[in-house]
Structure formats: C-alpha cells, structure tokens
Design an enzyme around this catalytic site. Structure first.
Site, PDB file in Angstrom:
ATOM      1  CD  GLU A  36      40.753  40.614  14.068  1.00 12.89           C
ATOM      2  OE1 GLU A  36      40.371  40.421  12.931  1.00 12.89           O
ATOM      3  OE2 GLU A  36      40.881  41.711  14.847  1.00 12.89           O
ATOM      4  CE  LYS A 184      35.964  22.210  47.414  1.00 13.20           C
ATOM      5  NZ  LYS A 184      36.214  22.289  46.107  1.00 13.20           N
TER       6      LYS A 184
END
Ligand code: R5P
Length: 286
Positions: A36, A184
């Site tokens: 954490e 593309k």
C-alpha cells in the site's frame, strides 16, 4: 505556485518548478510492506496554488495521485491543479461490449473530486477530457518534438496512421520539412498491417511520430515498410513510451535506427522534455 512531484514524475516536476522559478516539494512516497502507498508533504503549510505532477498509470500511481490530492488540500493548498503526464485508462473511453465499465469516465470523475484544474499531455482520445467536470488543457508534445529534431538531418516526418496525421503535420511544420501519413489497419492487439508510403522516401532520413508506443507493433511495421521503400534511416519518436513486456527489446532488434520518447514516462528513451510546455500552461490564467 508550488509544484509537488509524485514518485512517477520527480525529475519532470523539479524541472518544471525550476523553469517557473517556484518552490518544488517532492512527495515523500514509500510503500508499506504489503504494497500500500504512504505519502506525505513534509511542509508546515502550503498556502498557495499547488500543481501536483504525477502519472495515473500504472494503478499504483493512480492511488498515489488520489492520496496526494488529499494531502495537499489538508496542507492548505488554495487551488489544486493536477498535471497527469500519462493518463491511464484513456483508451477505454466508451463501452465497447455489454457489461464493460466506461473506465476513462470513472477515472476522470474520481480525479476531478480532488482538484480544480487538469493538465494532460497528448491524451490518446481527447474526447475523454469532457468527462472532467473541471477546466482542462491537453498539451501537444509536437512542438517539443519538432524543436528536438530541428537540425538533426531529418528529411521527412510520417505518422503511422491517419489518426495521427495532425501530429506529423505539426512536427513537420515546426521543423519546416514535408510530412505525410501511412495507412494502418489493426488486425489484433499486437498485429497491424501498414500500406506502402505514397510519398517517395528513397534515400531519405525519416522520422515517425506517434502518441504512444505500447507493444511496438505499429512502429516496427511502419519502419519495415519505410525501409523497404528505400528510406536511408528511420528515427522514431513518441510522446508516451509505455513499452509493455519486451517491447523495448523487440525495437532494439528491429530496423529502427533511433528511438526517443518524451519524459512523460521514464525509460532509457525519454530524452524529450515536456517541462517547458507544462510550465507555460501553469503560468497562464485559465
Ligand atoms: C493508435 O491509435 C496509437 O496512436 C498507437 O499507434 C498505438 O496505440 C500503438 O500501439 P502498439 O505499440 O501496441 O502498436
């Protein structure tokens, strides 16, 4: 103004503060043994406008940003601007299949709760900004790229697809050289096909610019295509070098002659600084 640097963006935050000539505070961020996040602003009182510079990718950096927003408010920040050099979750900007969350919207709403203004850089989909219920600016790294490559022998700039054609135009115009885009088609998350360039690249030193490199599939395919068409050299520059898995290694082994990225994400390629444009945006009234 006071600049607070989160752990993902310390050098960028310090450089921005130095350009602005304002105070820089590095957040004292560490991880507890369980992973954490613990962070602290080691300052009696902020009592000024504060800008936090911190990525929201990967998830642990997002959590640190949430904690920093609370910490600077508690320390007396008059206003809080968050500068997110690389904004995670921007690609899931809508529900593509039933049952999915609108991830980008969730992140924007949560981040907006702890700030007054938002600065991002070359956000993958600008429409995401509208989810922020706050004033925002998305800065374009094209000028920083253009300035970096000016005088370095590049003859022409390409984007790997039509979606990024505007970026190639901005970089090309900044450098005063021609620009074009490739076509593309994405086949899957890792596979793309790119059509041969329409412009003549024979014997030319070419620069390909893109907003991000993730797997590197797009850029490697574009490079192969340009080299097959006779390009003398192919330099690649992206704003965000995400480089998932072994993407960097694959690019090292490819036909790419030089690979550079902006310092929104830190890696061995992040040599183009966006600090100047962040400083400019923070100076402006908006
Ligand atoms: C596509 O729209 C983006 O501008 C990038 O070209 C793309 O995200 C790059 O992904 P990858 O490196 O995985 O091909």
């Amino acid at each position: 103004m006071i600049i607070v640097g989160g752990s993902s963006s310390r050098d960028l935050a310090a450089e921005t503060a130095s350009i602005l000539g304002c105070k820089y505070i590095e957040a004292a961020t560490v991880r507890f043994p369980d992973g954490e996040c613990y962070t602290r602003i080691e300052e009696e009182s902020l009592d000024d406008d504060v800008a936090i510079i911190q990525n929201t990718y990967p998830d642990e950096n997002l959590v640190e940003m949430f904690l920093l927003q609370d910490a600077v408010k508690r320390a007396g920040a008059k206003t809080v601007t968050i500068v997110v050099p690389y904004f995670g979750y921007a690609r899931q900007d809508r529900v593509f299949k039933n049952g999915e969350p609108e991830s980008a919207k969730v992140m924007c709403k949560l981040l907006a709760m702890g700030c007054d203004r938002v600065v991002t850089i070359d956000l993958h989909k600008e429409a995401v900004l509208e989810f922020f219920d706050r004033p925002y600016k998305d800065l374009k790294a094209a000028n920083a790229m253009g300035d970096y490559f000016k005088g370095k022998g590049i003859d022409m700039v390409f984007s790997p697809d039509i979606g990024a054609a505007g970026r190639a135009k901005m970089v090309g115009e900044r450098m005063g050289i021609p620009y074009d885009h490739l076509e593309k088609k994405r086949l899957s998350g890792t596979e793309v096909v790119i059509q041969p360039a329409k412009s003549d690249v024979k014997g030319k030193s070419v620069l390909i610019v893109d907003d991000m490199i993730s797997t590197g599939g797009t850029i490697r395919t574009a490079t192969t295509q340009l080299k097959a068409a006779g390009a003398k050299s192919v330099t690649v520059a992206c704003t965000h070098g995400v480089y998932v898995n072994d993407a960097l290694k694959k690019m090292d082994e490819s036909d790419i002659d030089e690979l550079l990225s902006c310092n929104t994400l830190i890696s061995k390629t992040s040599k183009i600084s966006v600090a100047g444009m962040i400083a400019e945006a923070l100076k402006e009234k908006w």
